[in-house]
Design a protein around this motif. Structure first.
Motif, PDB file in Angstrom:
ATOM      1  N   VAL A  23      -7.259   3.769   2.707  1.00 20.24           N
ATOM      2  CA  VAL A  23      -7.378   2.316   2.601  1.00 20.24           C
ATOM      3  C   VAL A  23      -7.418   1.740   4.010  1.00 20.24           C
ATOM      4  O   VAL A  23      -6.567   2.070   4.845  1.00 20.24           O
ATOM      5  CB  VAL A  23      -6.211   1.700   1.817  1.00 20.24           C
ATOM      6  N   LEU A  55     -10.822  -5.504   2.925  1.00 21.80           N
ATOM      7  CA  LEU A  55     -10.215  -4.299   2.366  1.00 21.80           C
ATOM      8  C   LEU A  55     -11.299  -3.298   2.003  1.00 21.80           C
ATOM      9  O   LEU A  55     -12.258  -3.638   1.302  1.00 21.80           O
ATOM     10  CB  LEU A  55      -9.395  -4.646   1.125  1.00 21.80           C
ATOM     11  N   LYS A  56     -11.149  -2.064   2.484  1.00 21.94           N
ATOM     12  CA  LYS A  56     -12.074  -0.987   2.149  1.00 21.94           C
ATOM     13  C   LYS A  56     -11.270   0.178   1.592  1.00 21.94           C
ATOM     14  O   LYS A  56     -10.304   0.626   2.202  1.00 21.94           O
ATOM     15  CB  LYS A  56     -12.866  -0.542   3.383  1.00 21.94           C
ATOM     16  N   LEU A  57     -11.680   0.687   0.439  1.00 17.32           N
ATOM     17  CA  LEU A  57     -10.955   1.760  -0.236  1.00 17.32           C
ATOM     18  C   LEU A  57     -11.900   2.920  -0.492  1.00 17.32           C
ATOM     19  O   LEU A  57     -12.985   2.737  -1.054  1.00 17.32           O
ATOM     20  CB  LEU A  57     -10.359   1.241  -1.540  1.00 17.32           C
ATOM     21  N   THR A  58     -11.473   4.113  -0.080  1.00 13.99           N
ATOM     22  CA  THR A  58     -12.258   5.327  -0.293  1.00 13.99           C
ATOM     23  C   THR A  58     -11.376   6.372  -0.969  1.00 13.99           C
ATOM     24  O   THR A  58     -10.292   6.694  -0.457  1.00 13.99           O
ATOM     25  CB  THR A  58     -12.788   5.895   1.039  1.00 13.99           C
ATOM     26  N   SER A  59     -11.821   6.895  -2.101  1.00 19.03           N
ATOM     27  CA  SER A  59     -11.017   7.879  -2.818  1.00 19.03           C
ATOM     28  C   SER A  59     -11.877   8.657  -3.796  1.00 19.03           C
ATOM     29  O   SER A  59     -12.931   8.178  -4.240  1.00 19.03           O
ATOM     30  CB  SER A  59      -9.872   7.189  -3.570  1.00 19.03           C
ATOM     31  N   ALA A 108     -12.717   5.863  -7.269  1.00 19.47           N
ATOM     32  CA  ALA A 108     -12.602   4.536  -6.649  1.00 19.47           C
ATOM     33  C   ALA A 108     -13.473   3.502  -7.340  1.00 19.47           C
ATOM     34  O   ALA A 108     -13.071   2.361  -7.544  1.00 19.47           O
ATOM     35  CB  ALA A 108     -12.967   4.616  -5.165  1.00 19.47           C
ATOM     36  N   TYR A 152      -3.556  -5.393  -8.567  1.00 24.17           N
ATOM     37  CA  TYR A 152      -4.738  -5.450  -7.705  1.00 24.17           C
ATOM     38  C   TYR A 152      -5.090  -6.889  -7.361  1.00 24.17           C
ATOM     39  O   TYR A 152      -5.464  -7.192  -6.232  1.00 24.17           O
ATOM     40  CB  TYR A 152      -5.919  -4.776  -8.399  1.00 24.17           C
ATOM     41  N   LEU A 177       0.829  -1.202   0.000  1.00 24.44           N
ATOM     42  CA  LEU A 177       0.000   0.000   0.000  1.00 24.44           C
ATOM     43  C   LEU A 177       0.870   1.261   0.000  1.00 24.44           C
ATOM     44  O   LEU A 177       0.587   2.224  -0.732  1.00 24.44           O
ATOM     45  CB  LEU A 177      -0.934  -0.011   1.215  1.00 24.44           C
ATOM     46  N   THR A 198      -6.597   9.355  -0.839  1.00 28.14           N
ATOM     47  CA  THR A 198      -7.126   7.991  -0.757  1.00 28.14           C
ATOM     48  C   THR A 198      -6.981   7.462   0.668  1.00 28.14           C
ATOM     49  O   THR A 198      -5.974   7.711   1.329  1.00 28.14           O
ATOM     50  CB  THR A 198      -6.379   7.059  -1.729  1.00 28.14           C
TER      51      THR A 198
END
Length: 284
Positions: A272, A260-264, A234, A246, A197, A270
């Motif tokens: 993560v 896994l949580k991704l916010t962007s 995202a 990925y 990451l 971003t």
């Protein structure tokens, strides 16, 4: 020896031995009193139990040794795969790009044109490749050779080196009760995910600040990494799960049954979050 056979032997052999002894005692050894007979039965049972348990534990030690050897071989194969994918994702692509630029320079020289644009691109590619290679070497050196990696200490050391190498400001917040949550395999995988990451932030985000949070409670361990980089859409990124990087990151996440949580979003950075539920039976 198969487990099924061992169970049958454990159930039948002691019974047969004690039964034969009782038969012989009653038929041919009447001179032995009841009390002495009971003592001899206890001694015989103890001898049989000792011999059988000794064999069982010897077999278990042998199986444990083979299991540890296979575990080490698997770890080596995993590291080789990780190195190969890192080289594929960065170094190999950079070398291909440099080769293209060299051909552009040759073509420009043959045609009497100025090659300065291609030379600038080539110089930048060389600088980038040098940085990438140093980062990979550092990542390999950081991984502990033994199974007792201190997860939090390793992350702290990696962040310090990351800050020195990249000039990115790093803030670290740790609220963990134990320095080594989870077993050795899970700790190593979490550390590899953490490295990946950060590597992606340095490679893609153009961030000047990274905030890292390590939080542990009675139910889960949570790793949160937030940057102030350029961000991305995202939803569109998650649709591109066919990308090699990925997929490999997703495999690492699934291998330890983490989430896994991704916010962007573009221009806002971003965040993560990796969450690993805690199970007492998996603690080392």
């Amino acid at each position: 020896m198969p487990i099924t056979q061992m169970k049958w032997i454990a159930a039948i052999v002691p019974a047969i031995c004690i039964g034969l002894f009782e038969f012989a005692r009653h038929e041919y050894l009447q001179v032995i009193s009841m009390n002495w007979g009971n003592v001899l039965v206890a001694i015989l049972t103890g001898i049989i139990f000792f011999l059988f348990s000794h064999g069982i534990f010897a077999l278990m030690e042998n199986l444990y040794g083979k299991l540890q050897q296979e575990k080490q071989e698997t770890a080596v194969l995993q590291e080789r795969s990780r190195i190969a994918r890192n080289l594929h994702d960065s170094i190999a692509q950079s070398l291909f790009f440099m080769n293209v630029k060299i051909m552009d320079i040759e073509k420009a020289c043959k045609n009497g044109q100025q090659p300065w644009s291609a030379i600038t691109d080539l110089r930048e590619a060389i600088r980038f490749t040098d940085t990438e290679l140093r980062q990979h070497i550092f990542a390999l050196q950081t991984v502990a050779a033994d199974d007792n990696i201190n997860l939090i200490a390793a992350m702290q050391n990696h962040l310090h080196q990351y800050e020195v190498q990249t000039g990115t400001k790093v803030n670290l917040a740790v609220t963990c009760a134990t320095p080594n949550p989870f077993n050795s395999y899970e700790r190593k995988q979490l550390f590899h995910i953490f490295q990946e990451l950060l590597f992606n932030i340095r490679k893609h985000a153009a961030a000047t600040q990274v905030n890292v949070s390590l939080n542990e409670n009675s139910e889960a361990f949570t790793l949160t990494i937030a940057d102030n980089g350029k961000g991305f859409v995202a939803a569109d990124n998650l649709r591109k799960k066919n990308s090699f990087g990925y997929k490999l990151l997703e495999q690492d996440i699934k291998s330890i049954k983490a989430d896994l949580k991704l916010t962007s979003s573009p221009g806002t950075g971003t965040t993560v979050t990796v969450t690993k539920n805690k199970k007492k039976e998996l603690f080392s």
